[in-house]
Design a protein around this motif. Structure first.
Motif, PDB file in Angstrom:
ATOM      1  N   ALA A 160      26.546 -12.779 -15.637  1.00  0.00           N
ATOM      2  CA  ALA A 160      27.191 -11.466 -15.671  1.00  0.00           C
ATOM      3  C   ALA A 160      28.355 -11.362 -14.682  1.00  0.00           C
ATOM      4  O   ALA A 160      29.271 -10.567 -14.883  1.00  0.00           O
ATOM      5  CB  ALA A 160      26.154 -10.379 -15.373  1.00  0.00           C
ATOM      6  N   GLU A 161      28.335 -12.166 -13.641  1.00  0.00           N
ATOM      7  CA  GLU A 161      29.405 -12.158 -12.639  1.00  0.00           C
ATOM      8  C   GLU A 161      30.601 -13.014 -13.040  1.00  0.00           C
ATOM      9  O   GLU A 161      31.567 -13.108 -12.305  1.00  0.00           O
ATOM     10  CB  GLU A 161      28.861 -12.641 -11.288  1.00  0.00           C
ATOM     11  N   GLY A 162      30.501 -13.698 -14.175  1.00  0.00           N
ATOM     12  CA  GLY A 162      31.586 -14.546 -14.631  1.00  0.00           C
ATOM     13  C   GLY A 162      31.531 -15.970 -14.111  1.00  0.00           C
ATOM     14  O   GLY A 162      32.452 -16.755 -14.309  1.00  0.00           O
ATOM     15  N   VAL A 163      30.454 -16.330 -13.431  1.00  0.00           N
ATOM     16  CA  VAL A 163      30.294 -17.697 -12.933  1.00  0.00           C
ATOM     17  C   VAL A 163      29.979 -18.594 -14.123  1.00  0.00           C
ATOM     18  O   VAL A 163      29.126 -18.273 -14.946  1.00  0.00           O
ATOM     19  CB  VAL A 163      29.152 -17.774 -11.890  1.00  0.00           C
ATOM     20  N   ARG A 164      30.694 -19.715 -14.224  1.00  0.00           N
ATOM     21  CA  ARG A 164      30.511 -20.644 -15.345  1.00  0.00           C
ATOM     22  C   ARG A 164      30.058 -21.999 -14.844  1.00  0.00           C
ATOM     23  O   ARG A 164      30.472 -22.449 -13.793  1.00  0.00           O
ATOM     24  CB  ARG A 164      31.818 -20.805 -16.116  1.00  0.00           C
ATOM     25  N   SER A 165      29.220 -22.626 -15.656  1.00  0.00           N
ATOM     26  CA  SER A 165      28.758 -23.994 -15.378  1.00  0.00           C
ATOM     27  C   SER A 165      28.813 -24.768 -16.681  1.00  0.00           C
ATOM     28  O   SER A 165      28.517 -24.224 -17.738  1.00  0.00           O
ATOM     29  CB  SER A 165      27.318 -23.992 -14.872  1.00  0.00           C
ATOM     30  N   THR A 166      29.198 -26.032 -16.587  1.00  0.00           N
ATOM     31  CA  THR A 166      29.228 -26.899 -17.765  1.00  0.00           C
ATOM     32  C   THR A 166      28.434 -28.155 -17.460  1.00  0.00           C
ATOM     33  O   THR A 166      28.568 -28.743 -16.386  1.00  0.00           O
ATOM     34  CB  THR A 166      30.680 -27.272 -18.126  1.00  0.00           C
ATOM     35  N   TYR A 167      27.607 -28.549 -18.415  1.00  0.00           N
ATOM     36  CA  TYR A 167      26.784 -29.743 -18.258  1.00  0.00           C
ATOM     37  C   TYR A 167      26.919 -30.621 -19.490  1.00  0.00           C
ATOM     38  O   TYR A 167      26.783 -30.138 -20.616  1.00  0.00           O
ATOM     39  CB  TYR A 167      25.300 -29.381 -18.111  1.00  0.00           C
ATOM     40  N   PRO A 168      27.122 -31.915 -19.289  1.00  0.00           N
ATOM     41  CA  PRO A 168      27.030 -32.828 -20.439  1.00  0.00           C
ATOM     42  C   PRO A 168      25.546 -33.012 -20.776  1.00  0.00           C
ATOM     43  O   PRO A 168      24.683 -32.856 -19.918  1.00  0.00           O
ATOM     44  CB  PRO A 168      27.646 -34.127 -19.910  1.00  0.00           C
ATOM     45  N   TYR A 169      25.261 -33.337 -21.997  1.00  0.00           N
ATOM     46  CA  TYR A 169      23.871 -33.521 -22.412  1.00  0.00           C
ATOM     47  C   TYR A 169      23.200 -34.675 -21.669  1.00  0.00           C
ATOM     48  O   TYR A 169      21.982 -34.703 -21.532  1.00  0.00           O
ATOM     49  CB  TYR A 169      23.793 -33.717 -23.926  1.00  0.00           C
ATOM     50  N   SER A 170      23.986 -35.593 -21.142  1.00  0.00           N
ATOM     51  CA  SER A 170      23.416 -36.725 -20.403  1.00  0.00           C
ATOM     52  C   SER A 170      22.739 -36.279 -19.104  1.00  0.00           C
ATOM     53  O   SER A 170      21.935 -37.020 -18.542  1.00  0.00           O
ATOM     54  CB  SER A 170      24.503 -37.753 -20.101  1.00  0.00           C
ATOM     55  N   LYS A 171      23.040 -35.083 -18.613  1.00  0.00           N
ATOM     56  CA  LYS A 171      22.415 -34.569 -17.391  1.00  0.00           C
ATOM     57  C   LYS A 171      20.982 -34.100 -17.621  1.00  0.00           C
ATOM     58  O   LYS A 171      20.207 -33.954 -16.685  1.00  0.00           O
ATOM     59  CB  LYS A 171      23.226 -33.401 -16.819  1.00  0.00           C
ATOM     60  N   ALA A 214      22.443 -12.656  -6.478  1.00  0.00           N
ATOM     61  CA  ALA A 214      22.619 -11.396  -7.189  1.00  0.00           C
ATOM     62  C   ALA A 214      23.584 -11.601  -8.357  1.00  0.00           C
ATOM     63  O   ALA A 214      24.601 -12.277  -8.232  1.00  0.00           O
ATOM     64  CB  ALA A 214      23.163 -10.331  -6.233  1.00  0.00           C
ATOM     65  N   GLY A 215      23.249 -11.029  -9.495  1.00  0.00           N
ATOM     66  CA  GLY A 215      24.113 -11.159 -10.669  1.00  0.00           C
ATOM     67  C   GLY A 215      23.868 -12.405 -11.489  1.00  0.00           C
ATOM     68  O   GLY A 215      24.508 -12.607 -12.505  1.00  0.00           O
ATOM     69  N   SER A 216      22.938 -13.250 -11.053  1.00  0.00           N
ATOM     70  CA  SER A 216      22.720 -14.485 -11.801  1.00  0.00           C
ATOM     71  C   SER A 216      21.411 -14.457 -12.593  1.00  0.00           C
ATOM     72  O   SER A 216      20.890 -15.493 -12.971  1.00  0.00           O
ATOM     73  CB  SER A 216      22.733 -15.688 -10.865  1.00  0.00           C
ATOM     74  N   SER A 217      20.888 -13.273 -12.862  1.00  0.00           N
ATOM     75  CA  SER A 217      19.612 -13.198 -13.561  1.00  0.00           C
ATOM     76  C   SER A 217      19.772 -13.170 -15.085  1.00  0.00           C
ATOM     77  O   SER A 217      18.788 -13.286 -15.802  1.00  0.00           O
ATOM     78  CB  SER A 217      18.825 -11.971 -13.104  1.00  0.00           C
ATOM     79  N   ARG A 218      20.972 -13.023 -15.587  1.00  0.00           N
ATOM     80  CA  ARG A 218      21.200 -13.065 -17.041  1.00  0.00           C
ATOM     81  C   ARG A 218      22.289 -14.085 -17.336  1.00  0.00           C
ATOM     82  O   ARG A 218      23.394 -14.001 -16.826  1.00  0.00           O
ATOM     83  CB  ARG A 218      21.627 -11.701 -17.562  1.00  0.00           C
ATOM     84  N   TRP A 219      21.942 -15.079 -18.168  1.00  0.00           N
ATOM     85  CA  TRP A 219      22.862 -16.148 -18.511  1.00  0.00           C
ATOM     86  C   TRP A 219      23.032 -16.230 -20.014  1.00  0.00           C
ATOM     87  O   TRP A 219      22.073 -16.078 -20.757  1.00  0.00           O
ATOM     88  CB  TRP A 219      22.342 -17.496 -18.000  1.00  0.00           C
ATOM     89  N   THR A 220      24.248 -16.500 -20.423  1.00  0.00           N
ATOM     90  CA  THR A 220      24.542 -16.790 -21.825  1.00  0.00           C
ATOM     91  C   THR A 220      24.952 -18.248 -21.892  1.00  0.00           C
ATOM     92  O   THR A 220      25.880 -18.676 -21.203  1.00  0.00           O
ATOM     93  CB  THR A 220      25.667 -15.886 -22.359  1.00  0.00           C
ATOM     94  N   LEU A 221      24.228 -19.005 -22.689  1.00  0.00           N
ATOM     95  CA  LEU A 221      24.477 -20.445 -22.814  1.00  0.00           C
ATOM     96  C   LEU A 221      25.019 -20.750 -24.196  1.00  0.00           C
ATOM     97  O   LEU A 221      24.518 -20.224 -25.195  1.00  0.00           O
ATOM     98  CB  LEU A 221      23.189 -21.225 -22.577  1.00  0.00           C
TER      99      LEU A 221
END
Length: 178
Positions: A115-126, A96-103
């Motif tokens: 929308a819940e404030g959960v953040r993820s970071t990925y290097p381009y190598s992934k 719940a709350g993970s249906s809209r992401w800003t990248l």
């Protein structure tokens, strides 16, 4: 550099499943689809043949004939609608709350925030592969994860420039999927 907001709605998840089933999950998809259609046709033929002699069957055999017909119809329906069923399953698995992401894409990596404030970071190598449809970019992270970018959701940058940018950052050609 680039910022994109994407709603992981039914349309986006369907696009993701179609791309996955036609590219990196192609073999599994084709085997499953062929299996379901063959089993479905076999069950329908068996059930139809049993219906031809329905009056001569005992109660247990009549149940078997009906079960063969139902099984055949369900298997064929699943085989024909694998993309839609996969999209529905993906939607149910989302938190719940993970249906809209800003990248946000910078020179070093890309980050996502929902929308819940959960953040993820990925290097381009992934990023294992990049795909493009008429409405979306899809970045394959692994066999089970894909990042969806809605082309109409760009708030910074434009899709044409993003295609070149992500190709340069990953060293991979962005594959166009009709």
């Amino acid at each position: 550099m680039f910022e994109v907001t994407t709603d992981y709605d039914k349309q986006a998840l369907l696009a993701m499943n179609k791309v996955a089933n036609r590219t990196f999950r192609r073999r599994r998809y084709l085997i499953r689809r062929a299996f379901l259609l063959i089993v479905g046709l076999g069950s329908l033929v068996s059930g139809t043949l049993l219906l031809m002699i329905f009056e001569k069957l005992d109660a247990g055999e009549k149940v078997l004939a009906a079960a063969a017909l139902v099984t055949g119809c369900l298997a064929i329906a699943e085989g024909l609608f694998l993309d839609r069923l996969g999209a529905r399953a993906s939607r149910k698995q989302m938190l719940a709350g993970s249906s809209r992401w800003t990248l946000r894409f910078t020179e070093e990596a890309f980050t996502g925030e929902n929308a819940e404030g959960v953040r993820s970071t990925y290097p381009y190598s992934k990023i294992q592969a990049a795909y493009e449809t008429s409405a979306y970019f899809l970045l394959q992270i692994d066999l089970h994860h894909c990042v969806i970018l809605d082309k109409s959701g760009f708030t910074q940058g434009v899709p044409a420039a993003f295609r070149m940018f992500i190709g340069n950052k990953t060293g991979k050609l962005v594959q166009n999927i009709p």
